[in-house]
Design an enzyme around this catalytic site. Structure first.
Site, PDB file in Angstrom:
ATOM      1  N   THR A  27     -40.608   2.451  10.271  1.00 10.21           N
ATOM      2  CA  THR A  27     -39.830   3.055  11.360  1.00 10.21           C
ATOM      3  C   THR A  27     -39.364   4.422  10.870  1.00 10.21           C
ATOM      4  OG1 THR A  27     -37.694   2.190  10.614  1.00 10.21           O
ATOM      5  CG2 THR A  27     -38.977   0.768  12.083  1.00 10.21           C
ATOM      6  N   ALA A  56     -37.042   1.484   6.475  1.00 11.13           N
ATOM      7  CA  ALA A  56     -35.904   1.960   7.273  1.00 11.13           C
ATOM      8  C   ALA A  56     -35.434   3.264   6.636  1.00 11.13           C
ATOM      9  CB  ALA A  56     -34.785   0.922   7.273  1.00 11.13           C
ATOM     10  N   VAL A  82     -36.547   1.343   1.494  1.00 13.21           N
ATOM     11  CA  VAL A  82     -35.699   2.467   1.920  1.00 13.21           C
ATOM     12  C   VAL A  82     -36.568   3.717   1.989  1.00 13.21           C
ATOM     13  CG1 VAL A  82     -33.689   3.879   1.388  1.00 13.21           C
ATOM     14  CG2 VAL A  82     -33.677   1.436   0.830  1.00 13.21           C
ATOM     15  N   LYS A  83     -36.518   4.377   3.136  1.00 18.13           N
ATOM     16  CA  LYS A  83     -37.354   5.563   3.338  1.00 18.13           C
ATOM     17  C   LYS A  83     -36.502   6.812   3.133  1.00 18.13           C
ATOM     18  CE  LYS A  83     -40.981   6.463   6.737  1.00 18.13           C
ATOM     19  NZ  LYS A  83     -41.270   6.325   8.178  1.00 18.13           N
ATOM     20  N   VAL A  84     -36.950   7.687   2.236  1.00 21.77           N
ATOM     21  CA  VAL A  84     -36.227   8.935   1.967  1.00 21.77           C
ATOM     22  C   VAL A  84     -37.189  10.103   2.144  1.00 21.77           C
ATOM     23  CG1 VAL A  84     -34.622   7.824   0.340  1.00 21.77           C
ATOM     24  CG2 VAL A  84     -36.695   8.925  -0.531  1.00 21.77           C
TER      25      VAL A  84
END
Ligand code: E4P
Length: 217
Positions: A27, A56, A82-84
């Site tokens: 997402t 996310a 975790v998307k950074v």
């Protein structure tokens, strides 16, 4: 090649997941906006539905704030990645969150050098954006190929997650190059089943079958 579904639409994920097609979900803030859902609620629902990683994305721009958001997102479920973003602050956050045992997906990658930095920062996934490079007349697939070679040269285990996949041809090319994962909208994944010769062949079989007057059940 693993298939991630690039959407926050729960019904569409469920349809593909029931077929065993879903190895994970990605997402981003735009997809959350399109879903009209609360990020925590919808991410929890998706993470309960699928077994694989569910990305996310943080929305802070400073490293410390990204880390705080990342820790909160990671608490939603064990399968959260975790998307950074691929900024210097994002790389710092990647390093900290990864050292804490979280899966980290470094997104918005547009160069091989960026991908090299993400691997060194401990990224679980690197997300090169194919379609957005093609949009500005650059070769997205060449980037996937370059990252594949660099990661293989040095044995990095960061997985290449071909993102911004817009067509079945993108999917085919990413698989040929050896991308570990692709993330695509549900419509692109479903379109991979289509071929005009399949349709024509099926039509001819159905016409001949009708002439036999038989039934199987
Ligand atoms: C996935 O992680 C990306 O957010 C997504 O693939 C971007 O796709 P787009 O360029 O079609 O928006």
């Amino acid at each position: 090649m693993k298939f991630f579904v690039d959407t926050a639409e729960v019904d569409q994920i469920a349809e593909l997941n029931d077929l065993g097609m879903v190895d994970g979900v990605t997402t981003n803030p735009s997809l959350i906006m399109k879903s009209g859902r609360d990020i925590i609620e919808v991410t929890k629902e998706i993470a309960e539905m699928v077994d694989g990683p569910v990305s996310a994305e943080v929305v802070a721009l400073e490293a410390d704030a990204m880390i705080e958001e990342g820790r909160k997102l990671a608490k939603i479920a064990d399968n959260i990645a975790v998307k950074v973003p691929l900024t210097w602050a994002g790389l710092k956050a990647c390093n900290v969150l990864s050292n804490e045992g979280n899966m980290v997906n470094v997104t918005l990658c547009f160069s091989a050098n960026q991908a090299l930095l993400a691997a060194k920062a401990g990224a679980t996934f690197i997300s090169p954006f194919i379609g957005r490079l093609d949009d500005i007349n650059l070769d997205g697939m060449e980037l996937i190929s370059d990252i594949r070679q660099i990661y293989d040269n040095y044995g990095y285990d960061t997985q290449i997650l071909a993102a911004s996949i817009r067509s079945v041809n993108h999917a085919y090319q990413a698989a040929m190059i050896g991308s570990d994962v692709m993330t695509a909208p549900p419509a692109v994944i479903k379109k991979m089943a289509e071929h005009p010769l399949t349709d024509a062949g099926l039509d001819a079989f159905m016409k001949d079958w009708a002439k036999t007057g038989q039934k199987i059940v």
